[in-house]
Motif scaffolding. Structure first.
Motif, PDB file in Angstrom:
ATOM      1  N   GLY A 208       0.818  -1.209   0.000  1.00  0.00           N
ATOM      2  CA  GLY A 208       0.000   0.000   0.000  1.00  0.00           C
ATOM      3  C   GLY A 208       0.850   1.256   0.000  1.00  0.00           C
ATOM      4  N   TRP A 209       1.921   1.253   0.805  1.00  0.00           N
ATOM      5  CA  TRP A 209       2.834   2.406   0.796  1.00  0.00           C
ATOM      6  C   TRP A 209       3.420   2.614  -0.589  1.00  0.00           C
ATOM      7  N   ALA A 210       3.881   1.528  -1.203  1.00  0.00           N
ATOM      8  CA  ALA A 210       4.487   1.627  -2.535  1.00  0.00           C
ATOM      9  C   ALA A 210       3.465   2.075  -3.577  1.00  0.00           C
ATOM     10  N   ALA A 211       2.247   1.531  -3.513  1.00  0.00           N
ATOM     11  CA  ALA A 211       1.212   1.881  -4.489  1.00  0.00           C
ATOM     12  C   ALA A 211       0.864   3.367  -4.420  1.00  0.00           C
ATOM     13  N   GLY A 212       0.708   3.888  -3.210  1.00  0.00           N
ATOM     14  CA  GLY A 212       0.397   5.307  -3.062  1.00  0.00           C
ATOM     15  C   GLY A 212       1.534   6.196  -3.516  1.00  0.00           C
ATOM     16  N   LEU A 213       2.764   5.801  -3.183  1.00  0.00           N
ATOM     17  CA  LEU A 213       3.923   6.609  -3.560  1.00  0.00           C
ATOM     18  C   LEU A 213       4.107   6.644  -5.071  1.00  0.00           C
ATOM     19  N   LEU A 214       3.837   5.539  -5.748  1.00  0.00           N
ATOM     20  CA  LEU A 214       3.954   5.515  -7.210  1.00  0.00           C
ATOM     21  C   LEU A 214       3.002   6.520  -7.854  1.00  0.00           C
ATOM     22  N   ILE A 215       1.807   6.644  -7.304  1.00  0.00           N
ATOM     23  CA  ILE A 215       0.845   7.607  -7.855  1.00  0.00           C
ATOM     24  C   ILE A 215       1.338   9.034  -7.663  1.00  0.00           C
ATOM     25  N   LEU A 216       1.837   9.354  -6.471  1.00  0.00           N
ATOM     26  CA  LEU A 216       2.344  10.704  -6.220  1.00  0.00           C
ATOM     27  C   LEU A 216       3.548  11.015  -7.104  1.00  0.00           C
ATOM     28  N   LEU A 217       4.450  10.051  -7.249  1.00  0.00           N
ATOM     29  CA  LEU A 217       5.644  10.277  -8.058  1.00  0.00           C
ATOM     30  C   LEU A 217       5.316  10.411  -9.539  1.00  0.00           C
ATOM     31  N   GLY A 218       4.267   9.739  -9.993  1.00  0.00           N
ATOM     32  CA  GLY A 218       3.919   9.775 -11.404  1.00  0.00           C
ATOM     33  C   GLY A 218       2.991  10.907 -11.809  1.00  0.00           C
ATOM     34  N   LEU A 219       2.517  11.694 -10.852  1.00  0.00           N
ATOM     35  CA  LEU A 219       1.557  12.761 -11.169  1.00  0.00           C
ATOM     36  C   LEU A 219       2.061  13.785 -12.195  1.00  0.00           C
ATOM     37  N   PRO A 220       3.350  14.150 -12.209  1.00  0.00           N
ATOM     38  CA  PRO A 220       3.793  15.110 -13.228  1.00  0.00           C
ATOM     39  C   PRO A 220       3.494  14.672 -14.654  1.00  0.00           C
TER      40      PRO A 220
END
Length: 248
Positions: A208-220
């Motif tokens: 879950g931590w990794a899944a959420g972080l991937l979304i934040l990192l990919g937002l640009p």
């Protein structure tokens, strides 16, 4: 002429220039590293490795029985990871910012992030069908493909995305640092709380931590689409206003 401070502040953009995050080399490296970590967790659970054994050891330890006095306050704290209440709270704040700054971007970024969260996390949950600790059937089993929906932890991923979006949209480096630290603490706490309550395996939380972080990192990568959506919405609003004026 109104000269009071409230008149001067009325819908005045703050700050005058908003910097939009770019997909820098550092962000790309973090995205790549987090992707590898995500895949490693999935493979470790699929192969029923040592990670699954740790899941069972933590589950059988039953933290909620070891420290029962924490149960009541943590039942309230874990709400910070529930999609409905957190989305309403954050959307209210970002709606105010959108109004003050004359831009729909904060709300559109939040909507984009939550859409990505629902699609990506939901698809993996349904595809892997893992049962939670309270419904586990065989000691040592990964409990996959059994009709469950807890891998990855939605509470954890939602806490990362919903509170992390405040840091992503911060307009000063200082605010970004403070909000990053705050969102990290909340996401860490929500994830560990679900393990304490026995509603998730430890590996659910890691994913879950990794899944959420991937979304934040990919937002640009989504920013150009968000920009076009804002222009389209504002143009439609202006056309509607023009028609209403003509109809008077």
């Amino acid at each position: 002429m109104r000269t009071d401070i409230f008149a001067r502040l009325d819908r005045e953009p703050e700050p005058p220039k908003i910097e939009i995050p770019r997909m820098s080399r550092t962000r790309l490296a973090l995205f790549g590293g987090t992707s590898v970590f995500y895949l490693a967790i999935v493979v470790a659970v699929l192969a029923s490795t040592w990670l699954v054994l740790i899941d069972w050891k933590v589950m059988l330890f039953r933290p909620y029985q070891q420290w029962p006095e924490l149960h009541a306050p943590l039942d309230y704290f874990v709400v910070l990871g529930q999609r409905g209440p957190t989305a309403v709270m954050v959307a209210a704040w970002l709606g105010w910012r959108s109004w003050r700054q004359h831009t729909l971007r904060p709300l559109l970024v939040l909507g984009t992030a939550l859409l990505l969260l629902n699609v990506t996390v939901g698809a993996v949950k349904i595809g892997l069908g893992r049962l939670g600790p309270h419904y586990a059937t065989q000691i040592g089993s990964a409990e996959l493909f059994a009709g469950g929906d807890i891998f990855p932890s939605g509470h954890t991923a939602n806490a990362v995305v919903t509170w992390g979006i405040l840091s992503y949209l911060a307009t000063t480096p200082r605010a970004r640092r403070y909000l990053s630290a705050l969102s990290a603490v909340v996401a860490l706490g929500v994830g560990l709380t679900t393990v304490y309550l026995g509603t998730h395996w430890l590996s659910d939380v890691l994913l879950g931590w990794a899944a959420g972080l991937l979304i934040l990192l990919g937002l640009p990568w989504c920013e150009p689409l968000i920009g076009r959506a804002e222009v389209a919405i504002l143009s439609a609003r202006d056309r509607l206003r023009e028609r209403l004026r003509e109809g008077r």
